[in-house]
Design an enzyme around this catalytic site. Structure first.
Site, PDB file in Angstrom:
ATOM      1  N   HIS A  50       0.837  -1.209   0.000  1.00  0.00           N
ATOM      2  CA  HIS A  50       0.000   0.000   0.000  1.00  0.00           C
ATOM      3  C   HIS A  50       0.869   1.254   0.000  1.00  0.00           C
ATOM      4  O   HIS A  50       0.553   2.230  -0.688  1.00  0.00           O
ATOM      5  CB  HIS A  50      -0.944   0.007   1.206  1.00  0.00           C
ATOM      6  N   VAL A  52       3.910   1.636  -1.246  1.00  0.00           N
ATOM      7  CA  VAL A  52       4.482   1.789  -2.584  1.00  0.00           C
ATOM      8  C   VAL A  52       3.419   2.284  -3.554  1.00  0.00           C
ATOM      9  O   VAL A  52       3.660   3.199  -4.358  1.00  0.00           O
ATOM     10  CB  VAL A  52       5.103   0.450  -3.065  1.00  0.00           C
ATOM     11  N   ARG A  54       0.734   4.049  -2.942  1.00  0.00           N
ATOM     12  CA  ARG A  54       0.352   5.439  -2.653  1.00  0.00           C
ATOM     13  C   ARG A  54       1.430   6.424  -3.057  1.00  0.00           C
ATOM     14  O   ARG A  54       1.143   7.537  -3.454  1.00  0.00           O
ATOM     15  CB  ARG A  54       0.091   5.619  -1.155  1.00  0.00           C
TER      16      ARG A  54
END
EC number: 2.7.1.156
Length: 186
Positions: A50, A52, A54
């Site tokens: 998550h 990475v 975002r």
């Protein structure tokens, strides 16, 4: 006046990705409110994926309780916030904050736990409504599957369902995501 956008769907439906898409398209400063706790390697891996996905341009708040005060500490005023996810917030408040034998719990104690979670959620949503923030709430839809065979699972499903209803009612927009495809339901 604040705005609430609700994004729900099943596990691995693409709801978090869709919530992030809403955030990225806003052009506002981003806050990520992470409600999960990485207890094991599987969850640690999910958290890393998550992060990475975002990217780095987020203020991150890691908490499943005291959401209003945690946001006030980090906020500058007009951000867009991703709360991911309401389901984890509920489970952590049920399990980590309470020492309950869920197989033998009395109904008044279940109601007490649910009211504590509900009050936390309502306080946070009322703060958002009075602010300049936009809040995107991601949550699992748990009511479309089998009835859990154990008491904790049934209590969890029921409490999550009622918290989802609260967010859906307070939202100005709501989406149901299936196989990565968002459908606007409100």
């Amino acid at each position: 006046m604040g705005k609430v956008i609700y994004v729900t769907g099943g596990a691995r439906s693409g709801k978090s990705t869709y919530g992030e898409k809403i955030i990225f398209s806003s052009g506002k400063k981003r806050i990520y409110m992470a409600t999960s706790i990485a207890f094991d390697d599987e969850m640690k891996s999910r958290v890393e994926k998550h992060k990475v996905q975002r990217g780095e341009d987020w203020i991150t708040i890691e908490s499943y309780k005291n959401l209003k005060s945690k946001l006030i500490e980090k906020s500058l005023g007009d951000e867009i916030i991703l709360l991911d996810c309401l389901t984890n917030m509920v489970s952590n408040n049920m399990i980590l904050e309470e020492n309950i034998n869920w197989d033998e719990v009395e109904q008044f104690k279940v109601d007490e736990v649910e009211n504590k979670i509900k009050n936390e959620l309502l306080e946070f949503l009322e703060y958002i409504e009075k602010s300049d923030h936009t809040l995107v709430v991601v949550s699992n839809e748990l009511g479309m599957g089998l009835v859990p065979p154990y008491a904790l699972g049934r209590y969890f499903r029921d409490i999550c369902g009622r918290m989802n209803q609260i967010v859906a009612e307070k939202s100005q927009e709501a989406y149901f995501v299936i196989s990565g495809i968002p459908m606007k339901i409100k």
